[in-house]
Design a protein around this motif. Structure first.
Motif, PDB file in Angstrom:
ATOM      1  N   ARG A 102     -10.415 -12.246  99.099  1.00 34.21           N
ATOM      2  CA  ARG A 102     -10.962 -10.957  98.662  1.00 34.21           C
ATOM      3  C   ARG A 102      -9.903  -9.853  98.792  1.00 34.21           C
ATOM      4  NH1 ARG A 102     -13.114  -8.262  95.032  1.00 34.21           N
ATOM      5  NH2 ARG A 102     -14.210  -6.394  95.659  1.00 34.21           N
ATOM      6  N   GLN A 392     -10.895  -4.312 103.709  1.00 35.78           N
ATOM      7  CA  GLN A 392     -12.124  -4.276 102.902  1.00 35.78           C
ATOM      8  C   GLN A 392     -13.024  -3.097 103.311  1.00 35.78           C
ATOM      9  OE1 GLN A 392     -13.393  -8.458 103.009  1.00 35.78           O
ATOM     10  NE2 GLN A 392     -11.268  -8.980 102.536  1.00 35.78           N
ATOM     11  N   ASN A 396     -14.317  -0.201 100.701  1.00 36.25           N
ATOM     12  CA  ASN A 396     -15.721   0.213 100.610  1.00 36.25           C
ATOM     13  C   ASN A 396     -15.836   1.733 100.754  1.00 36.25           C
ATOM     14  OD1 ASN A 396     -18.387   0.952 102.048  1.00 36.25           O
ATOM     15  ND2 ASN A 396     -18.818  -1.101 101.272  1.00 36.25           N
ATOM     16  N   CYS A 529     -22.167 -10.249 101.466  1.00 30.34           N
ATOM     17  CA  CYS A 529     -23.079  -9.509 100.606  1.00 30.34           C
ATOM     18  C   CYS A 529     -23.724  -8.382 101.410  1.00 30.34           C
ATOM     19  CB  CYS A 529     -24.136 -10.505 100.117  1.00 30.34           C
ATOM     20  SG  CYS A 529     -25.359  -9.778  99.052  1.00 30.34           S
ATOM     21  N   ARG A 568     -20.325  -9.358  95.624  1.00 31.33           N
ATOM     22  CA  ARG A 568     -19.162  -9.061  94.786  1.00 31.33           C
ATOM     23  C   ARG A 568     -19.435  -9.624  93.388  1.00 31.33           C
ATOM     24  NH1 ARG A 568     -16.337 -13.410  93.622  1.00 31.33           N
ATOM     25  NH2 ARG A 568     -14.198 -13.413  92.888  1.00 31.33           N
ATOM     26  N   LEU A 589     -13.590  -9.153  86.962  1.00 33.26           N
ATOM     27  CA  LEU A 589     -13.282  -8.146  87.990  1.00 33.26           C
ATOM     28  C   LEU A 589     -12.395  -7.040  87.423  1.00 33.26           C
ATOM     29  CD1 LEU A 589     -12.561 -10.616  90.915  1.00 33.26           C
ATOM     30  CD2 LEU A 589     -14.509  -9.074  90.772  1.00 33.26           C
ATOM     31  N   GLU A 687     -16.536  -3.072  92.892  1.00 31.55           N
ATOM     32  CA  GLU A 687     -16.812  -4.409  92.342  1.00 31.55           C
ATOM     33  C   GLU A 687     -18.008  -5.084  92.994  1.00 31.55           C
ATOM     34  OE1 GLU A 687     -13.057  -6.369  92.870  1.00 31.55           O
ATOM     35  OE2 GLU A 687     -12.018  -4.841  91.700  1.00 31.55           O
ATOM     36  N   HIS A 688     -18.810  -4.340  93.740  1.00 34.19           N
ATOM     37  CA  HIS A 688     -20.049  -4.913  94.287  1.00 34.19           C
ATOM     38  C   HIS A 688     -21.216  -4.483  93.403  1.00 34.19           C
ATOM     39  CE1 HIS A 688     -19.033  -6.896  98.150  1.00 34.19           C
ATOM     40  NE2 HIS A 688     -17.889  -6.319  97.854  1.00 34.19           N
TER      41      HIS A 688
END
Ligand SMILES: Cc1cc2nc3c(=O)[nH]c(=O)nc-3n(C[C@H](O)[C@H](O)[C@H](O)COP(=O)(O)OP(=O)(O)OC[C@H]3O[C@@H](n4cnc5c(N)ncnc54)[C@H](O)[C@@H]3O)c2cc1C
Length: 720
Positions: A102, A392, A396, A529, A568, A589, A687-688
């Motif tokens: 990721r 990550q 976010n 998730c 994702r 993506l 991208e979520h």
């Protein structure tokens, strides 16, 4: 009942009031006015002198990998920021080296960072294995390959994992920051009144005070042999200042979890000879070495360059870091190597303590102080989740800060950062602890149970033994440990000795059953998730913690593509239709830009979904939210067919028609996502997935979309 639009206007006014100066300055970045001189404030410095107090929308404390990534992401999204770093130089001690899938996906969007890492990292055959042995030239107990063919076939992701030292990554990040206009300044180099896009070296954050307009941040720095202080004002302060975060302490946030799992000494050294030997004889990433003279884990950062880090467990207070001089470390290296290397060059020796803790809160001071990276969580490095999780976190957070400062989202969107990321850290902490315990199963099978070593150490530390002088305690500890290590002698550990043979067969079972330390966790790497946050959760969704607790975390589970809110966006290769570059396939993506805030609605070319897309465009305009629509056509759709999108989406222009670039035997996009083609998904800038729905199951499209955008952007409670 107040209308949605009135609620939004009110909310926007509140956000305007709350972040007036930040917004003025964010917008300032598009004008020629210099940030530092837009609204200079004065405050008394030492000796009563008037000093200008720089004001920044975002101030980042800590120029580790997470702080640097965040500054890149924010700058790309138009947010002005600067970074404070207490050290005067960047550390060259290589810590992290495993970059997960990721994180590599995120790096693809940082001006080809992922590709650059791939071109510089060692070939995968040199690092795919963990090797367990008595010495680097002695018998091998086991060798575990952590790569599978599917790791490289780009089916679930357009990129794969990497092995690249943290300090080398930092260099590449600094190059990118330089291209974005950042400069690295020492205290004596700072001049002028422009304070954004700076990495201020030698500046230690020492205080944080709320003010009417944001925060006042105190720093200290050394200038011409004297400690000086400098203040900054900011709207948001992000603490990316590592495991012993000052920011976290200054805002009184506690950590929760297990402390002091193990103390280690990390020895960074070079040896070309060792590198060349391992490269040809037994290439690997980690070497777990157990022999009667020494025990240690060797991390091969780069075999070709002969760059290594040796991790040696140590037990304080009987053993002290001063006991590990360059000479002693060199001797330990030779004991583990098994022959006399003549070119060992020890560069650095650093102690560190392994914890498994997560901050009780990630956000405080009215959404203005935010923790990311190791400041928010510290894990055992088993599985390489530390830096990856931190990067990550930054990903976010960046789009949320940008959306809030530009007025798209309410300040409460910052709360969703904690709601989404903290459960992930809690999960990754326990996964890393389980993986660390699995690593301990190998010495335990060899008769070196670390639990026993810890108990012995506890007894020696107890009041019972405290009457003995420290030198005697140290002697006793080392004596007991050397008796323990004697279990590893060839005399015991051989097939003819019943005890040795039993231990060797136990070891074999651990390796055969995959119960030793694991490197890859596909289900967690790509499949994590968010269960609640800046999204519209589906009914009946369990919360992450409760679901996580029912799973045995180390059970190796494959990544299964999923399009539920919080997941994702699955990767699939597609081709753009009606474009000159139509022939080059790209990932779903890539439909999301890394350089601007834009949401994406993915639909199939069917009437109901086009209708919902039109409503989405209308509502997005009302909310001032950039939105693109992507229409995914089955493979083989000709350009003639796709003309309908233009007509169907009239008057909206921001859409793209693509076709699946799948093999005849592969699943369609909708099958891959486990959805029917009637469904549509709304994807966030990170991208979520924020929302999915059946396009023909909605009673009032506009009302539903207003609800969705309100929830996603934190305007939810104004829908009364
Ligand atoms: C042996 C080992 C192996 C590891 N392997 C991996 C791996 O393979 N993969 C992985 O993902 N992770 C790994 N990790 C974890 C990884 O190194 C950390 O998670 C990562 O460094 C965290 O980055 P960060 O930016 O949050 O914090 P840091 O890298 O700790 O950076 C924090 C920065 O803040 C600065 N700072 C601190 N206090 C202040 C202050 N008051 N004012 C200003 N500046 C301040 C510090 O000087 C430092 O530069 C490993 C860790 C270890 C120890």
């Amino acid at each position: 009942m107040r209308s949605v639009a009135t609620g939004l206007i009110l909310k926007r006014k509140l956000a305007d009031f709350f972040y007036t100066c930040s917004r003025r300055r964010v917008l300032g970045c598009f004008s020629s006015s210099s940030f530092g001189t837009v609204d200079p404030r004065k405050s008394n410095g030492r000796g009563g002198e008037e000093k200008e107090v720089p004001h920044l929308p975002v101030l980042i404390v800590g120029a580790g990998p997470v702080g640097l990534i965040l500054s890149i992401l924010l700058t790309k999204l138009g947010v002005k920021c600067s970074v404070l770093e207490k050290s005067v130089v960047f550390s060259r001690h290589p810590q992290a080296h495993f970059i997960n899938n990721r994180t590599m996906e995120l790096f693809r969007k940082l001006d080809g960072l992922a590709e650059e890492i791939q071109s510089l990292e060692p070939p995968v055959d040199l690092w795919r294995r963990f090797i367990y042995c008595t010495s680097l030239s002695g018998p091998v107990f086991g060798s575990v390959d952590h790569m599978k063919p599917q790791d490289f076939d780009k089916t679930v992701s357009p990129i794969s994992v990497a092995h690249f030292s943290q300090y080398k990554l930092m260099n590449l990040l600094l190059q990118r920051l330089e291209k974005l206009g950042f400069s690295v300044c020492s205290p004596s180099e700072i001049e002028g009144s422009i304070w954004d896009r700076k990495i201020l070296m030698g500046h230690e954050c020492i205080s944080i005070h709320p003010t009417n307009e944001g925060l006042k941040v105190g720093t200290s720095y050394l200038k011409e042999g004297k400690m000086e202080e400098r203040e900054f004002h900011c709207s948001i302060l992000v603490g990316s200042d590592g495991a012993r975060s000052t920011v976290r302490k200054l805002v009184d946030i506690d950590m929760k979890g297990e402390r002091n799992l193990q103390r280690l000494v990390s020895v960074h050294f070079l040896s070309k000879d060792l590198g060349q030997y391992l490269l040809h004889e037994r290439p690997g990433m980690l070497f777990f070495i157990f022999n009667p003279d020494a025990i240690g884990v060797l991390v091969a950062h780069d075999l070709d360059q002969g760059e290594f880090v040796l991790q040696i467990p140590y037990y304080s207070p009987q053993q002290k870091i001063e006991d590990f001089s360059f000479k002693v470390c060199e001797q330990i290296i030779l004991k583990l190597v098994g022959w006399k290397l003549v070119d060992v060059q020890v560069l650095d020796i650093k102690p560190w303590v392994m914890h498994a803790e997560v901050a009780e809160k990630y956000v405080s001071h009215n959404n203005r102080v935010i923790l990311v990276g190791d400041a928010a969580h510290r894990f055992p490095p088993a599985g390489g989740f530390g830096m990856n999780t931190g990067i990550q976190d930054a990903h976010n957070l960046a789009w949320k800060i940008s959306s809030m400062l530009s007025g798209i989202a309410s300040p409460s969107i910052i709360q969703t950062y904690e709601m989404e990321r903290r459960p992930i850290a809690i999960y990754n902490t326990s996964l890393s602890v389980e993986n660390f315990r699995a690593a301990m199963s190998v010495p335990a099978a060899l008769g070196l149970d670390p639990a026993i070593a810890n108990s012995v150490h506890r007894v020696i530390n107890s009041s019972l033994c405290s009457i003995f002088p420290p030198s005697l305690q140290k002697f006793a500890l080392e004596g007991i440990f050397s008796i323990g290590r004697a279990q590893l002698s060839e005399l015991i550990l051989n097939e003819n000795n019943p005890l040795g043979s039993l231990r060797l067969s136990r070891l074999k079972k651990i390796f055969d059953e995959g119960k030793s330390l694991q490197l890859q966790f596909p289900a967690e790497d790509l499949g994590f998730c968010y269960k609640e946050g800046a999204l519209v959760a589906e009914c009946g969704e369990k919360r992450w913690e409760s679901e996580a607790s029912s799973v045995h975390k180390r059970d190796l589970r494959p990544y299964i593509p999923c399009a539920k809110p919080g997941c994702r966006l699955p990767h699939m290769l597609i081709n753009a239709l009606k474009e000159s570059s139509a022939k080059a396939s790209f990932s779903t993506l890539d439909l999301i830009s890394g350089d601007k805030i834009e949401f994406l609605l993915i639909i199939a070319p069917i009437k109901g979904s086009y209708r919902l897309a039109r409503a989405s465009m209308m509502v997005a305009k009302e909310f001032d939210v950039p939105l693109k629509v992507c229409i995914i056509w089955p493979k083989g759709s000709s350009d003639k067919n796709v003309n309908s999108s233009e007509k169907e989406l009239e008057p909206w222009k921001n859409f793209i028609d693509v076709e699946e670039a799948v093999k005849p035997t592969s699943k369609s996009w909708w099958e891959l996502c486990q959805m029917s083609s009637n469904e549509v998904i709304l994807v966030r800038p990170d991208e979520h997935i924020a929302w999915r729905t059946e396009s023909n199951g909605i009673a009032d499209d506009l009302l539903e979309l207003k609800r969705v955008f309100s929830l996603m952007l934190g305007h939810g409670k104004f829908l009364l």
